[in-house]
Design a protein around this motif. Structure first.
Motif, mmCIF file in Angstrom:
data_model
loop_
_atom_site.group_PDB
_atom_site.id
_atom_site.type_symbol
_atom_site.label_atom_id
_atom_site.label_comp_id
_atom_site.label_asym_id
_atom_site.label_seq_id
_atom_site.Cartn_x
_atom_site.Cartn_y
_atom_site.Cartn_z
ATOM 1 N N GLY A 201 0.805 -1.216 0.000
ATOM 2 C CA GLY A 201 0.000 0.000 0.000
ATOM 3 C C GLY A 201 0.835 1.261 0.000
ATOM 4 O O GLY A 201 0.437 2.277 0.581
ATOM 5 N N GLY A 202 2.013 1.211 -0.630
ATOM 6 C CA GLY A 202 2.874 2.374 -0.697
ATOM 7 C C GLY A 202 3.718 2.610 0.533
ATOM 8 O O GLY A 202 4.507 3.572 0.580
ATOM 9 N N ARG A 203 3.655 1.744 1.520
ATOM 10 C CA ARG A 203 4.412 1.896 2.766
ATOM 11 C C ARG A 203 5.367 0.723 2.921
ATOM 12 O O ARG A 203 4.993 -0.425 2.660
ATOM 13 C CB ARG A 203 3.451 1.943 3.952
ATOM 14 C CG ARG A 203 4.118 2.012 5.325
ATOM 15 C CD ARG A 203 3.063 2.038 6.419
ATOM 16 N NE ARG A 203 3.635 1.874 7.757
ATOM 17 C CZ ARG A 203 4.160 2.851 8.472
ATOM 18 N NH1 ARG A 203 4.177 4.077 7.981
ATOM 19 N NH2 ARG A 203 4.643 2.628 9.688
ATOM 20 N N PRO A 204 6.631 0.983 3.338
ATOM 21 C CA PRO A 204 7.561 -0.133 3.540
ATOM 22 C C PRO A 204 6.998 -1.171 4.497
ATOM 23 O O PRO A 204 6.392 -0.826 5.521
ATOM 24 C CB PRO A 204 8.802 0.541 4.133
ATOM 25 C CG PRO A 204 8.732 1.949 3.642
ATOM 26 C CD PRO A 204 7.258 2.285 3.624
ATOM 27 N N SER A 205 7.176 -2.431 4.154
ATOM 28 C CA SER A 205 6.693 -3.512 5.013
ATOM 29 C C SER A 205 7.742 -4.601 5.202
ATOM 30 O O SER A 205 7.499 -5.578 5.907
ATOM 31 C CB SER A 205 5.414 -4.127 4.428
ATOM 32 O OG SER A 205 5.615 -4.566 3.094
ATOM 33 N N GLY A 206 8.902 -4.450 4.583
ATOM 34 C CA GLY A 206 9.977 -5.428 4.694
ATOM 35 C C GLY A 206 11.054 -5.104 3.695
ATOM 36 O O GLY A 206 11.097 -4.004 3.127
ATOM 37 N N MET A 207 11.951 -6.060 3.448
ATOM 38 C CA MET A 207 12.996 -5.857 2.451
ATOM 39 C C MET A 207 13.538 -7.201 1.999
ATOM 40 O O MET A 207 13.384 -8.225 2.664
ATOM 41 C CB MET A 207 14.123 -4.959 2.974
ATOM 42 C CG MET A 207 14.929 -5.508 4.126
ATOM 43 S SD MET A 207 16.194 -4.328 4.717
ATOM 44 C CE MET A 207 15.170 -3.031 5.416
ATOM 45 N N LEU A 208 14.171 -7.158 0.835
ATOM 46 C CA LEU A 208 14.841 -8.340 0.301
ATOM 47 C C LEU A 208 16.109 -7.893 -0.410
ATOM 48 O O LEU A 208 16.314 -6.695 -0.649
ATOM 49 C CB LEU A 208 13.919 -9.122 -0.638
ATOM 50 C CG LEU A 208 13.270 -8.427 -1.838
ATOM 51 C CD1 LEU A 208 14.250 -8.167 -2.972
ATOM 52 C CD2 LEU A 208 12.108 -9.258 -2.361
ATOM 53 N N SER A 209 16.966 -8.843 -0.725
ATOM 54 C CA SER A 209 18.203 -8.546 -1.442
ATOM 55 C C SER A 209 18.296 -9.415 -2.684
ATOM 56 O O SER A 209 17.772 -10.536 -2.715
ATOM 57 C CB SER A 209 19.430 -8.785 -0.543
ATOM 58 O OG SER A 209 19.428 -7.898 0.558
ATOM 59 N N VAL A 210 18.977 -8.885 -3.703
ATOM 60 C CA VAL A 210 19.213 -9.604 -4.946
ATOM 61 C C VAL A 210 20.702 -9.609 -5.222
ATOM 62 O O VAL A 210 21.354 -8.549 -5.227
ATOM 63 C CB VAL A 210 18.456 -8.952 -6.126
ATOM 64 C CG1 VAL A 210 18.753 -9.699 -7.426
ATOM 65 C CG2 VAL A 210 16.955 -8.921 -5.860
ATOM 66 N N ASN A 211 21.266 -10.791 -5.439
ATOM 67 C CA ASN A 211 22.684 -10.930 -5.727
ATOM 68 C C ASN A 211 22.981 -10.351 -7.106
ATOM 69 O O ASN A 211 22.347 -10.715 -8.094
ATOM 70 C CB ASN A 211 23.067 -12.416 -5.673
ATOM 71 C CG ASN A 211 24.555 -12.643 -5.733
ATOM 72 O OD1 ASN A 211 25.219 -12.271 -6.686
ATOM 73 N ND2 ASN A 211 25.089 -13.281 -4.704
ATOM 74 N N SER A 212 23.959 -9.451 -7.206
ATOM 75 C CA SER A 212 24.235 -8.788 -8.479
ATOM 76 C C SER A 212 25.086 -9.624 -9.421
ATOM 77 O O SER A 212 25.369 -9.200 -10.540
ATOM 78 C CB SER A 212 24.905 -7.434 -8.241
ATOM 79 O OG SER A 212 26.094 -7.573 -7.494
ATOM 80 N N TYR A 213 25.493 -10.829 -8.986
ATOM 81 C CA TYR A 213 26.226 -11.748 -9.871
ATOM 82 C C TYR A 213 25.371 -12.926 -10.300
ATOM 83 O O TYR A 213 25.543 -13.452 -11.399
ATOM 84 C CB TYR A 213 27.487 -12.255 -9.167
ATOM 85 C CG TYR A 213 28.552 -11.191 -9.047
ATOM 86 C CD1 TYR A 213 29.483 -10.974 -10.064
ATOM 87 C CD2 TYR A 213 28.609 -10.374 -7.922
ATOM 88 C CE1 TYR A 213 30.438 -9.986 -9.948
ATOM 89 C CE2 TYR A 213 29.557 -9.380 -7.804
ATOM 90 C CZ TYR A 213 30.478 -9.185 -8.825
ATOM 91 O OH TYR A 213 31.421 -8.189 -8.727
ATOM 92 N N THR A 214 24.453 -13.356 -9.437
ATOM 93 C CA THR A 214 23.669 -14.560 -9.738
ATOM 94 C C THR A 214 22.178 -14.296 -9.900
ATOM 95 O O THR A 214 21.466 -15.142 -10.431
ATOM 96 C CB THR A 214 23.838 -15.606 -8.619
ATOM 97 O OG1 THR A 214 23.239 -15.097 -7.409
ATOM 98 C CG2 THR A 214 25.311 -15.910 -8.373
ATOM 99 N N GLY A 215 21.692 -13.154 -9.404
ATOM 100 C CA GLY A 215 20.269 -12.875 -9.451
ATOM 101 C C GLY A 215 19.464 -13.567 -8.368
ATOM 102 O O GLY A 215 18.233 -13.490 -8.365
ATOM 103 N N GLN A 216 20.129 -14.262 -7.437
ATOM 104 C CA GLN A 216 19.407 -14.912 -6.346
ATOM 105 C C GLN A 216 18.699 -13.882 -5.476
ATOM 106 O O GLN A 216 19.183 -12.761 -5.299
ATOM 107 C CB GLN A 216 20.362 -15.730 -5.477
ATOM 108 C CG GLN A 216 20.849 -17.014 -6.131
ATOM 109 C CD GLN A 216 21.835 -17.727 -5.231
ATOM 110 O OE1 GLN A 216 22.878 -17.182 -4.903
ATOM 111 N NE2 GLN A 216 21.502 -18.935 -4.830
ATOM 112 N N VAL A 217 17.561 -14.278 -4.931
ATOM 113 C CA VAL A 217 16.749 -13.414 -4.075
ATOM 114 C C VAL A 217 16.790 -13.955 -2.645
ATOM 115 O O VAL A 217 16.648 -15.151 -2.423
ATOM 116 C CB VAL A 217 15.290 -13.356 -4.582
ATOM 117 C CG1 VAL A 217 14.429 -12.521 -3.651
ATOM 118 C CG2 VAL A 217 15.237 -12.801 -6.008
#
Length: 237
Positions: A201-217
């Motif tokens: 709803g436009g408000r932060p609710s968490g976070m994730l990371s993406v590997n810039s070499y493999t694309g893993q989440v």
């Protein structure tokens, strides 16, 4: 040797190996504790949690760093947290590091430390009462090619193949599959990976990371509910 004994020894070896890796990762980036302990404290351990696109981290590390409040203690403000982090940044021996922004969750504070280029350098966690400061587990330790414990092995070129735009696309695909109704938000680039806010709803609710070499989440399960965000040193420049 019986099958049961072999199984026990193998399990013990895996457990000890994981513990050694966790301790090494914590030591590589540093650990500052108060009443919560010091190097070797359970708050210095991390779980594996790594996943490829389409995988789901079900919270192996969730809640491991939150603590019961000290009787009578008052939670810190975001600015007080920023001051504590500023006080320890000289220990890295790298001029120009600054507090980028501070996010407050009900499990504690998340702090982005930036380099002189304005990009993210590394991520820290601070408990709500300021008894300890700790490198964030997960991507910050395992994927950070400059400051992390395990990140250097993945570096295959000076220019990571996964761009910020591709990372956002990967992240949104992950959210659509596993967390319908959420979308990607602000992206921060770190050495070897990106960390992206998850919004509801436009408000932060968490976070994730993406590997810039493999694309893993890798979804961050340990923060809890979002409360507020402060642009610390950007507001003081």
């Amino acid at each position: 040797m019986t099958r049961r004994r072999r199984t026990i020894l193998i399990t013990l070896g895996i457990t000890l190996g994981a513990a050694a890796l966790a301790g090494g990762a914590a030591g590589a980036m540093g650990w500052w504790g108060g009443t919560a302990g010091g190097p070797g404290s359970p708050y210095g351990m991390m779980g594996p949690g790594m996943m490829g696109y389409g995988g789901m981290d079900h919270g192996m590390m969730g809640g491991w760093w939150s603590q019961p409040p000290v009787p009578g203690a008052t939670p810190l403000s975001a600015e007080q947290v920023a001051e504590r982090v500023r006080a320890i940044l000289p220990r890295w021996g790298e001029p120009g590091l600054r507090v980028g922004h501070v996010m407050e969750f009900d499990n504690g504070f998340y702090v982005v430390v930036e380099g002189t280029d304005g990009k993210g350098a590394f991520e820290l966690l601070v408990d709500r009462y300021g008894t300890w400061v700790h490198p964030e587990p997960g991507p910050n330790m395992m994927w950070n090619t400059r400051y992390g414990h395990m990140g250097a092995w993945q570096r295959t070129s000076d220019t990571p193949p996964v761009s910020a735009q591709e990372a956002l696309r990967q992240a949104q695909g992950y959210l659509e599959r596993w967390m319908p109704g959420t979308t990607v938000g602000e992206l921060t680039e770190f050495p070897g990976y990106y960390t992206i806010d998850v919004t509801t709803g436009g408000r932060p609710s968490g976070m994730l990371s993406v590997n810039s070499y493999t694309g893993q989440v890798w979804y961050h399960t340990w923060h809890g509910a979002f409360l507020s965000e402060t642009e610390a040193d950007r507001d003081h420049s």
